[in-house]
Design a protein around this motif. Structure first.
Motif, PDB file in Angstrom:
ATOM      1  N   PHE A  98       0.828  -1.201   0.000  1.00 21.53           N
ATOM      2  CA  PHE A  98       0.000   0.000   0.000  1.00 21.53           C
ATOM      3  C   PHE A  98       0.869   1.260   0.000  1.00 21.53           C
ATOM      4  N   LEU A  99       1.886   1.295   0.849  1.00 24.34           N
ATOM      5  CA  LEU A  99       2.756   2.472   0.910  1.00 24.34           C
ATOM      6  C   LEU A  99       3.453   2.711  -0.434  1.00 24.34           C
ATOM      7  N   ARG A 100       3.940   1.641  -1.056  1.00 21.96           N
ATOM      8  CA  ARG A 100       4.604   1.807  -2.358  1.00 21.96           C
ATOM      9  C   ARG A 100       3.639   2.326  -3.405  1.00 21.96           C
ATOM     10  N   ALA A 101       2.441   1.738  -3.441  1.00 27.97           N
ATOM     11  CA  ALA A 101       1.470   2.143  -4.459  1.00 27.97           C
ATOM     12  C   ALA A 101       1.078   3.605  -4.294  1.00 27.97           C
ATOM     13  N   ARG A 102       0.827   4.017  -3.050  1.00 25.54           N
ATOM     14  CA  ARG A 102       0.424   5.411  -2.826  1.00 25.54           C
ATOM     15  C   ARG A 102       1.580   6.378  -3.069  1.00 25.54           C
ATOM     16  N   ARG A 103       2.797   5.994  -2.708  1.00 29.22           N
ATOM     17  CA  ARG A 103       3.960   6.852  -2.955  1.00 29.22           C
ATOM     18  C   ARG A 103       4.148   7.070  -4.449  1.00 29.22           C
ATOM     19  N   ARG A 104       4.011   6.007  -5.232  1.00 29.52           N
ATOM     20  CA  ARG A 104       4.231   6.116  -6.674  1.00 29.52           C
ATOM     21  C   ARG A 104       3.123   6.868  -7.395  1.00 29.52           C
ATOM     22  N   ARG A 105       1.963   6.955  -6.762  1.00 28.85           N
ATOM     23  CA  ARG A 105       0.853   7.690  -7.384  1.00 28.85           C
ATOM     24  C   ARG A 105       0.929   9.181  -7.141  1.00 28.85           C
ATOM     25  N   LEU A 106       1.707   9.622  -6.165  1.00 29.95           N
ATOM     26  CA  LEU A 106       1.800  11.046  -5.833  1.00 29.95           C
ATOM     27  C   LEU A 106       2.818  11.733  -6.729  1.00 29.95           C
ATOM     28  N   ALA A 107       2.399  12.770  -7.426  1.00 28.16           N
ATOM     29  CA  ALA A 107       3.333  13.577  -8.196  1.00 28.16           C
ATOM     30  C   ALA A 107       4.050  14.536  -7.254  1.00 28.16           C
ATOM     31  N   PRO A 108       5.304  14.857  -7.541  1.00 30.56           N
ATOM     32  CA  PRO A 108       6.009  15.801  -6.670  1.00 30.56           C
ATOM     33  C   PRO A 108       5.242  17.100  -6.452  1.00 30.56           C
ATOM     34  N   GLY A 109       4.603  17.577  -7.506  1.00 28.12           N
ATOM     35  CA  GLY A 109       3.847  18.814  -7.374  1.00 28.12           C
ATOM     36  C   GLY A 109       2.705  18.706  -6.380  1.00 28.12           C
ATOM     37  N   ASP A 110       2.121  17.506  -6.242  1.00 30.92           N
ATOM     38  CA  ASP A 110       1.038  17.312  -5.273  1.00 30.92           C
ATOM     39  C   ASP A 110       1.527  17.566  -3.853  1.00 30.92           C
ATOM     40  N   ALA A 111       2.809  17.278  -3.612  1.00 26.69           N
ATOM     41  CA  ALA A 111       3.383  17.438  -2.275  1.00 26.69           C
ATOM     42  C   ALA A 111       4.172  18.734  -2.141  1.00 26.69           C
ATOM     43  N   ALA A 123     -12.318  -0.254  -4.435  1.00 27.44           N
ATOM     44  CA  ALA A 123     -11.802   0.463  -3.272  1.00 27.44           C
ATOM     45  C   ALA A 123     -12.565   0.071  -2.009  1.00 27.44           C
ATOM     46  N   GLY A 124     -13.871  -0.119  -2.134  1.00 28.88           N
ATOM     47  CA  GLY A 124     -14.661  -0.574  -0.995  1.00 28.88           C
ATOM     48  C   GLY A 124     -14.270  -1.976  -0.565  1.00 28.88           C
ATOM     49  N   LEU A 125     -14.007  -2.837  -1.538  1.00 31.61           N
ATOM     50  CA  LEU A 125     -13.589  -4.204  -1.226  1.00 31.61           C
ATOM     51  C   LEU A 125     -12.232  -4.206  -0.531  1.00 31.61           C
ATOM     52  N   ARG A 126     -11.343  -3.316  -0.956  1.00 32.53           N
ATOM     53  CA  ARG A 126     -10.039  -3.173  -0.290  1.00 32.53           C
ATOM     54  C   ARG A 126     -10.229  -2.847   1.197  1.00 32.53           C
ATOM     55  N   ALA A 127     -11.113  -1.904   1.466  1.00 32.48           N
ATOM     56  CA  ALA A 127     -11.346  -1.503   2.855  1.00 32.48           C
ATOM     57  C   ALA A 127     -11.923  -2.657   3.665  1.00 32.48           C
ATOM     58  N   HIS A 128     -12.877  -3.384   3.090  1.00 33.59           N
ATOM     59  CA  HIS A 128     -13.459  -4.527   3.796  1.00 33.59           C
ATOM     60  C   HIS A 128     -12.402  -5.610   4.032  1.00 33.59           C
ATOM     61  N   PRO A 143      -8.916  -8.760 -16.098  1.00 29.05           N
ATOM     62  CA  PRO A 143      -7.676  -7.971 -15.974  1.00 29.05           C
ATOM     63  C   PRO A 143      -7.933  -6.551 -15.484  1.00 29.05           C
ATOM     64  N   VAL A 144      -9.104  -6.003 -15.818  1.00 27.34           N
ATOM     65  CA  VAL A 144      -9.422  -4.637 -15.371  1.00 27.34           C
ATOM     66  C   VAL A 144      -9.571  -4.615 -13.855  1.00 27.34           C
ATOM     67  N   PHE A 145     -10.287  -5.603 -13.305  1.00 26.32           N
ATOM     68  CA  PHE A 145     -10.399  -5.694 -11.847  1.00 26.32           C
ATOM     69  C   PHE A 145      -9.014  -5.832 -11.222  1.00 26.32           C
ATOM     70  N   GLN A 192      -4.127  -0.857  -7.526  1.00 25.11           N
ATOM     71  CA  GLN A 192      -4.002   0.569  -7.236  1.00 25.11           C
ATOM     72  C   GLN A 192      -4.022   0.857  -5.737  1.00 25.11           C
ATOM     73  N   HIS A 193      -4.540  -0.090  -4.955  1.00 24.74           N
ATOM     74  CA  HIS A 193      -4.573   0.040  -3.492  1.00 24.74           C
ATOM     75  C   HIS A 193      -5.381   1.251  -3.027  1.00 24.74           C
ATOM     76  N   ARG A 194      -6.441   1.582  -3.742  1.00 22.17           N
ATOM     77  CA  ARG A 194      -7.355   2.596  -3.231  1.00 22.17           C
ATOM     78  C   ARG A 194      -8.243   1.946  -2.175  1.00 22.17           C
ATOM     79  N   ALA A 195      -8.725   2.732  -1.235  1.00 21.46           N
ATOM     80  CA  ALA A 195      -9.575   2.190  -0.180  1.00 21.46           C
ATOM     81  C   ALA A 195     -10.684   3.176   0.144  1.00 21.46           C
ATOM     82  N   GLY A 196     -11.892   2.628   0.379  1.00 21.72           N
ATOM     83  CA  GLY A 196     -13.048   3.479   0.663  1.00 21.72           C
ATOM     84  C   GLY A 196     -13.785   3.808  -0.618  1.00 21.72           C
ATOM     85  N   MET A 197     -15.099   3.976  -0.507  1.00 17.36           N
ATOM     86  CA  MET A 197     -15.872   4.273  -1.709  1.00 17.36           C
ATOM     87  C   MET A 197     -16.851   5.407  -1.456  1.00 17.36           C
TER      88      MET A 197
END
Length: 287
Positions: A9-22, A185-190, A212-214, A220-225
């Motif tokens: 999860f940490l890797r996925a979220r780190r790689r999704r953040l653009a430097p400009g976002d931070a 994302a909801g399934l991830r949270a559950h 493959p789409v699922f 992507q490790h998103r959580a919550g819906m």
């Protein structure tokens, strides 16, 4: 490198953040997308080595303050912050293994009365696996005969990702702002909330193999819906239509009510009006 759900999860979220976002300069020497480990560590107030150990699964459960710092550093939404704590072992509810095959949860009398009251619009109840556990006749008519399907197909994720009609409604499976992305994302949270639910784990394996789409959305490790959105439905006897819906949490644990909406003057209102006579020949779904 031992992979752990927290590290992934940490890797996925780190790689999704653009430097400009931070608030960081993009630079010209970034070989991989997203933030560097040391940048996340600095934003979280921890050492780069400590953060690396977390990603690599070499660090024991971090403290609440460290998790809160990571949540701030990675710009996590509220639901993702809760998910992060659960991945770290803080807040997961179940302590005993849940069997893969289990009785469907009971739907309360009041919920059934509510479904019957919503007789002019499709409505159904899902559990934490997004199995449809109760529905009104309008929902069965709109979704193509829920009462006649095999058990594994009476599932909202199957409807979106594996149903033959689902392949012809790609808007439901967009990477962001789609019901498919929200459901995953909801399934991830559950999954983090109930890590011993073998049935939920088996569902992820089956859907990943079938779609493959699922599988890509799961990684992507998103959580919550979100509590509302749109479902595009290609009915055998109707043209494709995007129906707005809203979800409501029910008093029973892990149960949510999906209600489709038909604004005045919309085509959805006409569709529901045409489905109403057919729905009167169907009994409410009871499982």
């Amino acid at each position: 490198m031992p992979d752990t759900p927290l590290g992934a999860f940490l890797r996925a979220r780190r790689r999704r953040l653009a430097p400009g976002d931070a608030g960081l300069p993009a630079g010209s020497r970034r070989r991989t997308p997203g933030l560097r480990r040391e940048e996340v560590a600095a934003r979280a107030g921890i050492s780069a080595d400590y953060y690396a150990r977390l990603e690599q699964g070499r660090q024991r459960v971090p403290t609440v303050s460290v998790l809160d710092g990571l949540a701030e550093a990675l710009l996590l939404a509220d639901a993702e912050r809760v998910y992060l704590h659960r991945l770290a072992g803080l807040g997961a509810r179940d302590t005993q293994q849940v069997p893969a095959a289990r009785l469907r949860p009971a739907v309360s009398v009041n919920t059934r009365v509510l479904l019957e009251a919503l007789h002019e619009t499709p409505a159904f109840v899902v559990d934490r696996r997004f199995d449809l556990i109760a529905w009104n006749p309008m929902a069965s008519a709109l979704l193509g005969g829920l009462d006649t399907r095999p058990a594994h197909q009476v599932n909202l994720l199957w409807q979106v990702f594996c149903c033959p009609f689902g392949e012809r409604t790609p808007a439901n499976r967009e990477a962001v702002d789609s019901i498919g992305a929200d459901l995953v994302a909801g399934l991830r949270a559950h999954h983090a909330d109930c890590p011993s639910d073998r049935g939920l784990t088996d569902l992820v394996v089956r859907l990943s193999a079938a779609s493959p789409v699922f599988a890509a959305l799961w990684e992507q490790h998103r959580a919550g819906m979100r509590s509302e959105g749109f479902l595009e439905i290609l009915h055998p006897e109707l043209r494709a239509e995007s129906f707005p819906y809203t979800t409501l949490a029910l008093p029973e644990p892990d149960q949510h009510l999906f209600v489709f909406l038909a604004p005045a003057g919309s085509h959805a209102r006409d569709v529901f009006r045409n489905l109403l006579p057919r729905s009167r020949t169907l009994a409410p779904g009871r499982h």
